[in-house]
Design a protein around this motif. Sequence first.
Motif, short mmCIF file in Angstrom:
data_model
loop_
_atom_site.label_atom_id
_atom_site.label_comp_id
_atom_site.label_asym_id
_atom_site.label_seq_id
_atom_site.Cartn_x
_atom_site.Cartn_y
_atom_site.Cartn_z
N TRP A 65 0.97 -11.12 -16.62
CA TRP A 65 1.56 -11.49 -15.34
C TRP A 65 3.06 -11.20 -15.30
N LEU A 66 3.65 -10.84 -16.44
CA LEU A 66 5.06 -10.44 -16.48
C LEU A 66 5.20 -8.97 -16.88
N ILE A 67 4.18 -8.18 -16.64
CA ILE A 67 4.23 -6.79 -17.08
C ILE A 67 5.19 -5.96 -16.23
N LEU A 99 7.32 -5.38 -7.09
CA LEU A 99 6.88 -6.14 -8.25
C LEU A 99 5.36 -6.20 -8.33
N MET A 100 4.71 -6.35 -7.17
CA MET A 100 3.24 -6.37 -7.16
C MET A 100 2.68 -5.02 -7.60
N VAL A 101 3.29 -3.95 -7.12
CA VAL A 101 2.86 -2.62 -7.54
C VAL A 101 3.14 -2.41 -9.02
N GLY A 102 4.25 -2.99 -9.51
CA GLY A 102 4.53 -2.91 -10.94
C GLY A 102 3.43 -3.53 -11.77
N VAL A 103 2.86 -4.63 -11.27
CA VAL A 103 1.74 -5.26 -11.98
C VAL A 103 0.53 -4.33 -11.98
N PHE A 130 0.83 -1.21 0.00
CA PHE A 130 0.00 0.00 0.00
C PHE A 130 0.86 1.26 0.00
N ALA A 131 1.99 1.21 0.70
CA ALA A 131 2.90 2.37 0.70
C ALA A 131 3.39 2.67 -0.71
N LEU A 132 3.82 1.64 -1.42
CA LEU A 132 4.34 1.84 -2.77
C LEU A 132 3.22 2.17 -3.76
N HIS A 133 2.06 1.58 -3.54
CA HIS A 133 0.91 1.88 -4.41
C HIS A 133 0.55 3.36 -4.32
N MET A 134 0.59 3.90 -3.12
CA MET A 134 0.30 5.32 -2.94
C MET A 134 1.36 6.19 -3.61
N GLU A 135 2.61 5.80 -3.47
CA GLU A 135 3.69 6.60 -4.06
C GLU A 135 3.66 6.53 -5.59
N GLY A 136 3.08 5.48 -6.15
CA GLY A 136 2.96 5.40 -7.60
C GLY A 136 2.14 6.53 -8.18
#
Length: 346
Positions: A146-148, A205-209, A75-81
């Motif tokens: 799934w490899l995005i 990596l999850m946030v990258g997806v 969630f921290a990285l998702h917000m920073e995205g």
Amino acid sequence: MMTQVLSNPDPVEAEASSKSASQQLTVPKEYLDPPSPWNPTVGLFLGGYGLAALTIWQWCFGDWPLQVLVALAFFALHMEGTVIHDACHKAAHPNPWINQFMGHGSAILLGFSFPVFTRVHLQHHSHVNDPNNDPDHIVSTFGPLWLIAPRFFYHEYFFFQRRLWRRFELMQWGLERGLFVSIVIAGLHFDFMNFVYNCWFGPALMVGVTLGLFFDYLPHRPFTARDRWHNARVYPSRMMNWLIMGQNYHLVHHLWPSIPWFEYKPAYEATKPLLDARGSPQRLGFFESRSDGFNFLYDIVLGVRSHTTRRSKMRPLAKLIPSRRWRRRWIGLLHRTAVLPEPKKR
């Protein structure tokens, strides 16, 4: 008499109706102003660092389970995205220095480089769905969904290949990459790589997806339109608006990039008549036809798209297939899934 009234409306009412329609079809200039100093993007920036600090504290001194720490880091990285995205458009804060600080700060937490993200993302805006010049087109069409996330490393290559840096940005890139490498070296030396793997690289990596899916893939599929009114889409949803922070109104962002994420929804509602008049896509468009559904399932499993039906780089692979029948099926699959962008309209 009634027929006469219906066929000859009051001129005053007609003029008022025309004026109202004209106002509805106006670009929402009130949304283009810089955000206030204290705005939701600042909250995301501080909240992301707060969650990151809590994750580190709990790893070192707490007893929260690993699953909770991974979720907090995600969630921290998702917000920073969202912060880095708005900062690269100078829409995170009205003060340029604070906007830059938020951009670099969010990039460090994400493991990105702010100059790379900014220059590459602006190239995307200039060349949406252009196979040769849109770096995000490669991210979306060069492999399975799934490899995005790993395909975002292409941005770094694109940045240097096109020599996109300006003024001090190459130095900034070096400092941010130096910090990244220093953290990894320190993790190896002081034995905290387990934390780096579990609570930084994994969540990143999850946030990258999620970034690839909601910033690149879903808004621009089927990756053919290059006209500014059709090269992205809108799929209105109050819940999605908060879960993915407005990216379901991605077309609004492409039309007016200086609008901050928290104003996408009201800006969309204000300009919906204009989008309707232009025929802009305002739906997710997954299974509207058999072709849509097939291509989405193909992208999940394989996702490699050619950009020509006759000279596809994937076509030579047919020579490795022993069966003539299956060779034909392979070539047919390439034809069916080819992305053929339209010429850009001026």
